[in-house]
Design a protein around this motif. Structure first.
Motif, mmCIF file in Angstrom:
data_model
loop_
_atom_site.group_PDB
_atom_site.id
_atom_site.type_symbol
_atom_site.label_atom_id
_atom_site.label_comp_id
_atom_site.label_asym_id
_atom_site.label_seq_id
_atom_site.Cartn_x
_atom_site.Cartn_y
_atom_site.Cartn_z
ATOM 1 N N LEU A 285 0.828 -1.218 0.000
ATOM 2 C CA LEU A 285 0.000 0.000 0.000
ATOM 3 C C LEU A 285 0.858 1.263 0.000
ATOM 4 O O LEU A 285 0.520 2.270 -0.623
ATOM 5 N N LEU A 286 1.995 1.194 0.673
ATOM 6 C CA LEU A 286 2.877 2.362 0.729
ATOM 7 C C LEU A 286 3.365 2.756 -0.667
ATOM 8 O O LEU A 286 3.488 3.945 -0.989
ATOM 9 N N PHE A 287 3.642 1.765 -1.505
ATOM 10 C CA PHE A 287 4.096 2.064 -2.859
ATOM 11 C C PHE A 287 2.960 2.668 -3.692
ATOM 12 O O PHE A 287 3.202 3.530 -4.542
ATOM 13 N N ALA A 288 1.730 2.205 -3.453
ATOM 14 C CA ALA A 288 0.598 2.792 -4.165
ATOM 15 C C ALA A 288 0.410 4.255 -3.763
ATOM 16 O O ALA A 288 0.141 5.122 -4.613
ATOM 17 N N ILE A 289 0.562 4.535 -2.472
ATOM 18 C CA ILE A 289 0.472 5.934 -2.020
ATOM 19 C C ILE A 289 1.621 6.755 -2.605
ATOM 20 O O ILE A 289 1.438 7.883 -3.059
ATOM 21 N N GLY A 290 2.819 6.176 -2.616
ATOM 22 C CA GLY A 290 3.972 6.888 -3.173
ATOM 23 C C GLY A 290 3.801 7.186 -4.654
ATOM 24 O O GLY A 290 4.146 8.278 -5.115
ATOM 25 N N LEU A 291 3.253 6.220 -5.404
ATOM 26 C CA LEU A 291 3.031 6.460 -6.829
ATOM 27 C C LEU A 291 1.970 7.542 -7.045
ATOM 28 O O LEU A 291 2.095 8.378 -7.947
ATOM 29 N N THR A 292 0.937 7.536 -6.204
ATOM 30 C CA THR A 292 -0.077 8.598 -6.294
ATOM 31 C C THR A 292 0.546 9.965 -6.018
ATOM 32 O O THR A 292 0.267 10.945 -6.722
ATOM 33 N N LEU A 293 1.399 10.016 -5.000
ATOM 34 C CA LEU A 293 2.096 11.271 -4.690
ATOM 35 C C LEU A 293 2.996 11.696 -5.845
ATOM 36 O O LEU A 293 3.109 12.889 -6.162
ATOM 37 N N PHE A 294 3.623 10.724 -6.499
ATOM 38 C CA PHE A 294 4.480 11.013 -7.645
ATOM 39 C C PHE A 294 3.671 11.670 -8.769
ATOM 40 O O PHE A 294 4.087 12.675 -9.354
ATOM 41 N N PHE A 295 2.491 11.124 -9.060
ATOM 42 C CA PHE A 295 1.687 11.676 -10.150
ATOM 43 C C PHE A 295 1.097 13.036 -9.774
ATOM 44 O O PHE A 295 0.922 13.900 -10.645
ATOM 45 N N ILE A 296 0.774 13.250 -8.491
ATOM 46 C CA ILE A 296 0.298 14.575 -8.077
ATOM 47 C C ILE A 296 1.391 15.622 -8.286
ATOM 48 O O ILE A 296 1.157 16.702 -8.826
ATOM 49 N N THR A 297 2.612 15.284 -7.863
ATOM 50 C CA THR A 297 3.730 16.212 -8.055
ATOM 51 C C THR A 297 4.006 16.434 -9.533
ATOM 52 O O THR A 297 4.294 17.561 -9.967
#
Length: 315
Positions: A285-297
């Protein structure tokens, strides 16, 4: 009949010995420098794609076990073993970032305009490094500052606000203080780069110093100023320690900034502290959150590039 020469400037090299063509001359040192620069550019792009690929594989593993609808949900599915709804974390992250920008943009731009247009060289030499010192303060210190001063003293006693011990408002205010140097320094560089001829022309037309600063210099530097604000925003979104300490660890979807809520980076920091076993759904789940944060940035940077190209002025 004699031919006449056309009017115009004399030809380059006219009346002089033949000018040697040096464009094809071999320069070994220049070739080495060019190769090093190309390598640096390619390596930067490769690192970016490497980070993206490192996130994708665990995310694929996560969505094999967790439905996509559970992840893009406003609240956790009561029957699910993993609380995967991402929108409460996204909302808390955006709320804290918005508060930080409300604090940092006016103060950062004000500091930049003072340093660029009003400060004497001696004052600028002292004040600019002093402002930039704020960027060197460890973020964990900012977090404790929010807990021990901003919440109990500034918000409770001075502003008389009823806030929880951990709350989004204190986290956003301190986060804004942290990104002031980023916005102030980059915006000051953009304002200083505006040609003095524009200032002199404005003053010659009868405008005063303030009118020249706000209506001539600031619009002329808007592309650099926009880039400074977006860079500060990106840093605020990715900050971890301040929000982990000051915003709290309670996952909830709320617009009340006096309450605590967990941000995306706060969730990652908490879970990596030993809450999830490697290879479990909570770990992926942490990687999914990190990828979401990546796309927001990435989306914020794309908007920034569009704005910079839209308002860029060439001199």
């Amino acid at each position: 009949m004699n031919a006449t020469n056309p009017a115009g400037p004399p030809r380059v090299g006219a009346g002089q010995p033949g000018v040697p063509d040096l464009s094809h001359k071999v320069r070994p040192g220049e070739s080495v420098i060019k190769a090093a620069l190309v390598t640096a550019a390619v390596l930067s792009v490769a690192i970016t794609f490497g980070i993206l690929f490192a996130l994708i594989e665990p995310v694929i593993q996560f969505f094999r076990n967790v439905p996509l609808g559970d992840f893009f949900a406003l609240e956790d599915n009561p029957g699910a073993q993993v609380g995967a709804a991402v929108f409460p974390w996204i909302a808390a992250t955006l709320e804290v970032t918005a508060i930080a920008l409300v604090v940092a943009v006016p103060l950062g731009l004000g500091a930049a305009m003072y340093l660029s247009e009003y400060a004497s060289p001696r004052a600028r030499k002292v004040l600019k490094p002093t402002v930039e010192l704020l960027a060197g303060v460890p973020s964990v210190v900012y977090g404790f500052f929010a807990l021990t001063f901003v919440t109990p003293t500034l918000l409770n006693k001075i502003l008389n606000l009823e806030v929880n011990f951990t709350n989004l408002l204190a986290a956003g205010v301190v986060l804004g203080v942290m990104i002031i140097p980023t916005i102030a320094s980059l915006a000051e560089d953009a304002l200083t780069a505006v040609p003095h001829a524009l200032r002199q022309g404005s003053l010659a037309m009868g405008a005063n110093k303030m009118q020249t600063t706000l209506r001539v210099v600031l619009p002329a530097a808007i592309s650099g100023v926009s880039a400074a604000i977006v860079l500060g925003m990106s840093r605020a979104i990715g900050e971890t320690m301040i929000v982990a300490l000051a915003a709290g660890s309670q996952k909830q979807l709320t617009l009340n900034v006096t309450e605590g809520a967990q941000t995306m980076t706060g969730k990652i920091a908490q879970t990596l502290g030993g809450e999830a076993a490697v290879g479990s759904d909570k770990y992926y789940l942490l990687f999914a959150i990190g990828l979401t944060l990546f796309f927001i940035t990435l989306a914020i940077n794309a908007i920034s590039i569009t704005l910079v190209r839209r308002f860029r002025q060439a001199y």
